[in-house]
Design a protein around this motif. Structure first.
Motif, PDB file in Angstrom:
ATOM      1  N   ILE A   1       6.570  11.440  14.391  1.00  0.00           N
ATOM      2  CA  ILE A   1       5.232  11.600  13.855  1.00  0.00           C
ATOM      3  C   ILE A   1       5.256  11.542  12.333  1.00  0.00           C
ATOM      4  CG2 ILE A   1       3.249  13.165  13.680  1.00  0.00           C
ATOM      5  CD1 ILE A   1       3.655  11.709  16.414  1.00  0.00           C
ATOM      6  N   TYR A   2       6.280  12.074  11.716  1.00  0.00           N
ATOM      7  CA  TYR A   2       6.349  12.034  10.257  1.00  0.00           C
ATOM      8  C   TYR A   2       7.333  10.952   9.814  1.00  0.00           C
ATOM      9  CZ  TYR A   2      10.638  14.743  10.812  1.00  0.00           C
ATOM     10  OH  TYR A   2      11.881  15.169  11.168  1.00  0.00           O
ATOM     11  N   THR A   3       6.987  10.298   8.719  1.00  0.00           N
ATOM     12  CA  THR A   3       7.840   9.239   8.173  1.00  0.00           C
ATOM     13  C   THR A   3       8.291   9.530   6.749  1.00  0.00           C
ATOM     14  OG1 THR A   3       5.963   8.013   7.299  1.00  0.00           O
ATOM     15  CG2 THR A   3       6.671   7.481   9.564  1.00  0.00           C
ATOM     16  N   ARG A   4       7.589  10.425   6.096  1.00  0.00           N
ATOM     17  CA  ARG A   4       7.820  10.801   4.697  1.00  0.00           C
ATOM     18  C   ARG A   4       7.386   9.713   3.712  1.00  0.00           C
ATOM     19  NH1 ARG A   4      13.258  13.093   6.633  1.00  0.00           N
ATOM     20  NH2 ARG A   4      12.753  15.279   6.955  1.00  0.00           N
ATOM     21  N   THR A   5       6.917   8.572   4.218  1.00  0.00           N
ATOM     22  CA  THR A   5       6.522   7.491   3.305  1.00  0.00           C
ATOM     23  C   THR A   5       5.234   7.822   2.559  1.00  0.00           C
ATOM     24  OG1 THR A   5       5.347   6.337   5.078  1.00  0.00           O
ATOM     25  CG2 THR A   5       7.640   5.688   4.686  1.00  0.00           C
ATOM     26  N   GLY A   6       4.457   8.755   3.061  1.00  0.00           N
ATOM     27  CA  GLY A   6       3.213   9.132   2.397  1.00  0.00           C
ATOM     28  C   GLY A   6       3.336  10.327   1.480  1.00  0.00           C
ATOM     29  N   ASP A   7       4.535  10.825   1.307  1.00  0.00           N
ATOM     30  CA  ASP A   7       4.727  12.005   0.467  1.00  0.00           C
ATOM     31  C   ASP A   7       4.359  11.747  -0.995  1.00  0.00           C
ATOM     32  OD1 ASP A   7       5.588  13.286   2.727  1.00  0.00           O
ATOM     33  OD2 ASP A   7       7.707  13.407   2.134  1.00  0.00           O
ATOM     34  N   ASP A   8       4.321  10.485  -1.387  1.00  0.00           N
ATOM     35  CA  ASP A   8       3.965  10.155  -2.767  1.00  0.00           C
ATOM     36  C   ASP A   8       2.457   9.957  -2.943  1.00  0.00           C
ATOM     37  OD1 ASP A   8       3.570   7.719  -1.498  1.00  0.00           O
ATOM     38  OD2 ASP A   8       4.798   6.560  -2.899  1.00  0.00           O
ATOM     39  N   GLY A   9       1.668  10.259  -1.890  1.00  0.00           N
ATOM     40  CA  GLY A   9       0.220  10.133  -1.983  1.00  0.00           C
ATOM     41  C   GLY A   9      -0.306   8.755  -1.651  1.00  0.00           C
ATOM     42  N   THR A  10       0.543   7.922  -1.044  1.00  0.00           N
ATOM     43  CA  THR A  10       0.107   6.586  -0.639  1.00  0.00           C
ATOM     44  C   THR A  10       0.212   6.442   0.866  1.00  0.00           C
ATOM     45  OG1 THR A  10       2.294   5.545  -0.825  1.00  0.00           O
ATOM     46  CG2 THR A  10       0.906   5.578  -2.823  1.00  0.00           C
ATOM     47  N   THR A  11      -0.448   5.420   1.378  1.00  0.00           N
ATOM     48  CA  THR A  11      -0.369   5.111   2.797  1.00  0.00           C
ATOM     49  C   THR A  11      -0.349   3.600   2.965  1.00  0.00           C
ATOM     50  OG1 THR A  11      -1.279   5.677   4.969  1.00  0.00           O
ATOM     51  CG2 THR A  11      -2.861   5.116   3.240  1.00  0.00           C
ATOM     52  N   GLY A  12       0.158   3.149   4.102  1.00  0.00           N
ATOM     53  CA  GLY A  12       0.313   1.719   4.327  1.00  0.00           C
ATOM     54  C   GLY A  12      -0.888   1.094   5.003  1.00  0.00           C
ATOM     55  N   LEU A  13      -1.183  -0.140   4.599  1.00  0.00           N
ATOM     56  CA  LEU A  13      -2.203  -0.949   5.259  1.00  0.00           C
ATOM     57  C   LEU A  13      -1.521  -1.873   6.253  1.00  0.00           C
ATOM     58  CD1 LEU A  13      -4.482  -1.808   2.202  1.00  0.00           C
ATOM     59  CD2 LEU A  13      -4.795  -0.001   3.908  1.00  0.00           C
ATOM     60  N   VAL A  14      -2.301  -2.563   7.050  1.00  0.00           N
ATOM     61  CA  VAL A  14      -1.768  -3.414   8.115  1.00  0.00           C
ATOM     62  C   VAL A  14      -0.833  -4.490   7.564  1.00  0.00           C
ATOM     63  CG1 VAL A  14      -2.416  -5.093   9.890  1.00  0.00           C
ATOM     64  CG2 VAL A  14      -3.686  -2.954   9.683  1.00  0.00           C
ATOM     65  N   ASP A  15      -1.129  -5.014   6.382  1.00  0.00           N
ATOM     66  CA  ASP A  15      -0.298  -6.087   5.812  1.00  0.00           C
ATOM     67  C   ASP A  15       0.964  -5.572   5.126  1.00  0.00           C
ATOM     68  OD1 ASP A  15      -1.275  -4.985   3.460  1.00  0.00           O
ATOM     69  OD2 ASP A  15      -2.074  -6.879   2.674  1.00  0.00           O
ATOM     70  N   GLY A  16       1.198  -4.259   5.160  1.00  0.00           N
ATOM     71  CA  GLY A  16       2.383  -3.680   4.546  1.00  0.00           C
ATOM     72  C   GLY A  16       2.164  -3.181   3.129  1.00  0.00           C
ATOM     73  N   SER A  17       1.043  -3.535   2.520  1.00  0.00           N
ATOM     74  CA  SER A  17       0.764  -3.041   1.175  1.00  0.00           C
ATOM     75  C   SER A  17       0.442  -1.548   1.251  1.00  0.00           C
ATOM     76  CB  SER A  17      -0.388  -3.822   0.535  1.00  0.00           C
ATOM     77  OG  SER A  17      -1.587  -3.632   1.255  1.00  0.00           O
ATOM     78  N   ARG A  18       0.524  -0.889   0.111  1.00  0.00           N
ATOM     79  CA  ARG A  18       0.282   0.545   0.067  1.00  0.00           C
ATOM     80  C   ARG A  18      -0.853   0.833  -0.904  1.00  0.00           C
ATOM     81  NH1 ARG A  18       3.469   3.139   3.181  1.00  0.00           N
ATOM     82  NH2 ARG A  18       3.119   5.199   2.302  1.00  0.00           N
ATOM     83  N   VAL A  19      -1.670   1.811  -0.545  1.00  0.00           N
ATOM     84  CA  VAL A  19      -2.775   2.245  -1.398  1.00  0.00           C
ATOM     85  C   VAL A  19      -2.755   3.764  -1.457  1.00  0.00           C
ATOM     86  CG1 VAL A  19      -4.237   0.227  -0.901  1.00  0.00           C
ATOM     87  CG2 VAL A  19      -4.439   2.288   0.512  1.00  0.00           C
ATOM     88  N   ALA A  20      -3.434   4.306  -2.457  1.00  0.00           N
ATOM     89  CA  ALA A  20      -3.549   5.755  -2.578  1.00  0.00           C
ATOM     90  C   ALA A  20      -4.316   6.307  -1.379  1.00  0.00           C
ATOM     91  CB  ALA A  20      -4.265   6.109  -3.878  1.00  0.00           C
ATOM     92  N   LYS A  21      -3.955   7.487  -0.956  1.00  0.00           N
ATOM     93  CA  LYS A  21      -4.631   8.099   0.189  1.00  0.00           C
ATOM     94  C   LYS A  21      -6.100   8.393  -0.096  1.00  0.00           C
ATOM     95  CE  LYS A  21      -0.621   9.960   2.514  1.00  0.00           C
ATOM     96  NZ  LYS A  21      -0.016  11.110   3.183  1.00  0.00           N
ATOM     97  N   ASN A  22      -6.480   8.451  -1.379  1.00  0.00           N
ATOM     98  CA  ASN A  22      -7.881   8.662  -1.717  1.00  0.00           C
ATOM     99  C   ASN A  22      -8.592   7.353  -2.084  1.00  0.00           C
ATOM    100  OD1 ASN A  22      -6.705   8.235  -4.213  1.00  0.00           O
ATOM    101  ND2 ASN A  22      -7.742   9.937  -5.224  1.00  0.00           N
ATOM    102  N   ASP A  23      -7.981   6.230  -1.779  1.00  0.00           N
ATOM    103  CA  ASP A  23      -8.597   4.921  -1.980  1.00  0.00           C
ATOM    104  C   ASP A  23      -9.884   4.845  -1.144  1.00  0.00           C
ATOM    105  OD1 ASP A  23      -7.898   1.875  -2.775  1.00  0.00           O
ATOM    106  OD2 ASP A  23      -8.746   1.907  -0.753  1.00  0.00           O
ATOM    107  N   PRO A  24     -10.932   4.200  -1.654  1.00  0.00           N
ATOM    108  CA  PRO A  24     -12.186   4.116  -0.895  1.00  0.00           C
ATOM    109  C   PRO A  24     -12.012   3.562   0.518  1.00  0.00           C
ATOM    110  CG  PRO A  24     -12.558   3.398  -3.142  1.00  0.00           C
ATOM    111  CD  PRO A  24     -11.073   3.592  -2.997  1.00  0.00           C
ATOM    112  N   ARG A  25     -11.105   2.611   0.691  1.00  0.00           N
ATOM    113  CA  ARG A  25     -10.839   2.071   2.033  1.00  0.00           C
ATOM    114  C   ARG A  25     -10.298   3.172   2.948  1.00  0.00           C
ATOM    115  NH1 ARG A  25      -9.309  -3.214   3.766  1.00  0.00           N
ATOM    116  NH2 ARG A  25      -9.129  -3.900   1.624  1.00  0.00           N
TER     117      ARG A  25
END
Length: 189
Positions: free
Chosen positions: A7-31
């Motif tokens: 369930i946890y990956t630790r990849t979001g610990d920096d405040g980012t999350t992944g999109l379907v294409d593999g790019s990363r955006v901030a967790k507070n990004d409007p999307r």
């Protein structure tokens, strides 16, 4: 098929999350705010389904819940090609049309509105109204995100129709217990 071993990956610990294409955006990004609000709407619909206890319109709402996962994937897929494909989940016009058919069917038994109604009545109606209000927020958040990045117009239309569907289903649920709870303007002055 989705398979999650952890369930946890630790990849979001920096405040980012992944999109379907593999790019990363901030967790507070409007999307991501829109995706989160869609998830919250889906959870509220789950409460309404539980309150329905398997009765109509629970099956319809379970279909909607699946659509909302597709919609979340749609929002998480960058790009300007909104054509559904094997590799891109996109909300299609047929999904929006299915909601319109359900709205029309539920609305047939209802009297025309002559007043605003309060979001309450039966437990089921209250749960549907809560889901409607959260869906409206998800729509507003998605519209705001669409002002910054391209989003599928069908996803926005789906959210708009979904809030309408939840409204008429709440009215239909209250029909069984005496009807809408009407707003009485200025009644408590």
């Amino acid at each position: 098929m989705v398979k999650l071993n952890r369930i946890y990956t630790r990849t979001g610990d920096d405040g980012t999350t992944g999109l379907v294409d593999g790019s990363r955006v901030a967790k507070n990004d409007p999307r991501m705010a829109a995706i989160g609000d869609v998830d919250e709407a889906n959870s509220a619909i789950g409460v309404a389904v539980a309150a329905l206890g398997g009765e109509y319109p629970a099956r319809l709402l379970e279909t909607v819940q699946n659509d909302l996962f597709d919609l979340g994937a749609d929002l998480a897929t960058p790009g300007e090609d909104f054509t559904p494909s094997e590799t891109a989940l996109r909300i299609a016009p047929a999904q929006v049309a299915r909601l319109e058919v359900a709205i029309d069917a539920a609305n047939e038994a209802l009297e025309p509105l002559r007043s605003f109604i309060l979001p309450g009545g039966s437990t089921v109606a209250a749960a549907l109204h809560l889901a409607r209000a959260i869906t409206r927020r998800a729509e507003r958040t998605a519209v705001a995100a669409a002002q910054e990045v391209p989003l599928n117009p069908q996803a926005l239309a789906y959210l708009n129709r979904l809030s309408d569907l939840l409204f008429v289903l709440a009215r239909e649920a209250n029909l069984a217990v005496g009807g809408d709870v009407l707003w009485k303007p200025g009644a408590n002055r």
